[in-house]
Design a protein around this motif. Structure first.
Motif, PDB file in Angstrom:
ATOM      1  N   SER A 308       0.840  -1.200   0.000  1.00 20.05           N
ATOM      2  CA  SER A 308       0.000   0.000   0.000  1.00 20.05           C
ATOM      3  C   SER A 308       0.875   1.249   0.000  1.00 20.05           C
ATOM      4  O   SER A 308       2.029   1.217   0.439  1.00 20.05           O
ATOM      5  CB  SER A 308      -0.898   0.001   1.248  1.00 20.05           C
ATOM      6  N   ASP A 309       0.310   2.353  -0.510  1.00 17.69           N
ATOM      7  CA  ASP A 309       0.943   3.656  -0.336  1.00 17.69           C
ATOM      8  C   ASP A 309       0.243   4.442   0.766  1.00 17.69           C
ATOM      9  O   ASP A 309       0.581   5.595   1.029  1.00 17.69           O
ATOM     10  CB  ASP A 309       0.957   4.455  -1.641  1.00 17.69           C
ATOM     11  N   ASP A 310      -0.738   3.791   1.418  1.00 21.49           N
ATOM     12  CA  ASP A 310      -1.481   4.413   2.514  1.00 21.49           C
ATOM     13  C   ASP A 310      -0.820   4.061   3.851  1.00 21.49           C
ATOM     14  O   ASP A 310      -1.473   3.662   4.809  1.00 21.49           O
ATOM     15  CB  ASP A 310      -2.937   3.950   2.497  1.00 21.49           C
ATOM     16  N   CYS A 311       0.506   4.189   3.886  1.00 25.32           N
ATOM     17  CA  CYS A 311       1.265   3.994   5.115  1.00 25.32           C
ATOM     18  C   CYS A 311       2.567   4.772   4.959  1.00 25.32           C
ATOM     19  O   CYS A 311       3.018   5.020   3.842  1.00 25.32           O
ATOM     20  CB  CYS A 311       1.523   2.512   5.400  1.00 25.32           C
ATOM     21  N   ARG A 312       3.162   5.126   6.069  1.00 26.93           N
ATOM     22  CA  ARG A 312       4.343   5.997   6.002  1.00 26.93           C
ATOM     23  C   ARG A 312       5.333   5.614   7.089  1.00 26.93           C
ATOM     24  O   ARG A 312       4.959   5.386   8.247  1.00 26.93           O
ATOM     25  CB  ARG A 312       3.924   7.454   6.197  1.00 26.93           C
ATOM     26  N   PHE A 313       6.619   5.537   6.684  1.00 23.79           N
ATOM     27  CA  PHE A 313       7.673   5.300   7.656  1.00 23.79           C
ATOM     28  C   PHE A 313       8.132   6.635   8.222  1.00 23.79           C
ATOM     29  O   PHE A 313       8.462   7.563   7.481  1.00 23.79           O
ATOM     30  CB  PHE A 313       8.853   4.577   7.022  1.00 23.79           C
ATOM     31  N   ASP A 314       8.149   6.733   9.546  1.00 23.27           N
ATOM     32  CA  ASP A 314       8.611   7.937  10.233  1.00 23.27           C
ATOM     33  C   ASP A 314      10.013   7.660  10.787  1.00 23.27           C
ATOM     34  O   ASP A 314      10.176   6.857  11.704  1.00 23.27           O
ATOM     35  CB  ASP A 314       7.659   8.306  11.376  1.00 23.27           C
TER      36      ASP A 314
END
Length: 348
Positions: A308-314
């Motif tokens: 998915s592109d509906d997640c993000r690494f911080d």
């Protein structure tokens, strides 16, 4: 949502359809109901086993569309090949015929039967049904194996191989087999293919040539396809070459397709996948990322992976922000560990 998970008994009808669609030459999925049932059962036991070192385990995954329940493809890993039944290959090498008195120096290529890959891990059974060969589906299905191996290294050998399907003519017959059949075997390719698929390999030792074969004595049609892949296998080979797999002269006995290899710790997706802690949020802006990420949990029997592109690494908190729906699909909670990998082309 696309989800990759271990195969289970209820997936048998879908696996049978995939075996039909994959056709002759796809020996890891024989069109044999008993063998397919055994593969599913063996996979279920392998995922559930407590493993300290690789053995005769086989891991089979399926790609599921969770919205429809349809199985789109499959992919697998054999932990250590050649332990229960021999794994044969031809190895193409060069020998030199030289006579100093006559000034003759003549290097020639030979094929020699061997079992050099005994005990290594094999990735196999990669098949994506034709309607779904779009976008990142194939890449996801290929790379998820390396994410699982990165997370479970004790289950696998240090060296990983992949046997690639060899070239075939318009009738689906490998030109290399045509030569082999006429000189050593009295059976059709489909019959030999089925015997290999169901694990009956004793006839190989009985019928194969016992001495090196001089390549220049083969017909041109057979020489030309040594180390060449089937046209449908070209994308899979390119994916593996991008991962760092190389061909070192080993080819299949029957269709002469190349076997490629890589050290597990040097595989690109093993090196570039990383662990992070889960943060679940309903805030779409907070989790919106710029890349397509493959994400898996850190389980074995309960393994789950999605993309998915509906997640993000911080990077500051070393955490992966995801939606409640994605967390449910992966069976993870806040604070759990997951492994992620950037699937976008050109990812560093």
């Amino acid at each position: 949502m696309l989800l990759i998970r271990p195969i289970q008994g209820s997936d048998y009808p879908a696996l049978l359809n995939i075996a039909r669609e994959s056709g002759a030459g796809f020996t890891s999925l024989p069109l044999d109901e008993q063998k397919l049932t055994q593969k599913i059962t063996h996979s279920e036991h392998s995922f559930a086993a407590d493993i300290s070192q690789p053995g005769d385990e086989g891991y089979l995954f399926v790609l599921e569309d969770t919205d429809t329940g349809e199985i789109l493809g499959t992919t697998g890993i054999e932990a250590a090949v050649g332990l229960s039944t021999p794994l044969y290959h031809f190895h193409k090498s060069t020998v030199v015929h030289q006579c100093k008195e006559l000034g003759v120096f003549n290097p020639v290529e030979v094929l020699t039967v061997g079992n050099d890959y005994t005990g290594v891990t094999e990735i196999c059974t990669l098949f994506l049904r034709e309607p779904y060969r779009v976008g990142l589906n194939g890449r996801f299905l290929s790379k998820v194996r390396f994410m699982f191996m990165a997370e479970q290294p004790k289950r696998f050998a240090k060296l990983v191989i992949a046997e690639m399907r060899g070239a075939a003519d318009e009738q689906g017959q490998p030109p290399f087999w045509n030569w082999l059949q006429s000189n050593f075997f009295n059976m059709d390719f489909s019959a030999a293919d089925l015997l290999i698929g169901v694990g009956n390999k004793g006839f190989i030792a009985d019928l194969m040539p016992r001495y090196p074969i001089y390549v220049n004595l083969l017909p041109e049609s057979a020489r030309r396809v040594i180390g060449q892949v089937h046209e449908n296998t070209v994308p899979a080979l390119k994916l593996l070459e991008n991962e760092g797999f190389n061909h070192r002269g080993y080819v299949d006995l029957f269709d002469a397709g190349p076997t490629v290899e890589a050290q597990l710790k040097q595989i690109k997706s093993v090196r570039q996948s990383h662990r992070a802690r889960v943060v679940i949020t309903a805030d779409a802006d907070a989790r919106r990322g710029q890349n397509q990420l493959a994400v898996c949990n850190c389980e074995s029997q309960a393994f789950r992976a999605t993309v998915s592109d509906d997640c993000r690494f911080d990077s500051e908190s070393h955490s992966l922000w995801m939606s409640p729906a994605m967390a449910d699909a992966l069976n993870v909670n806040d604070g759990d560990a997951v492994r992620y990998l950037n699937l976008d082309k050109g990812a560093k």
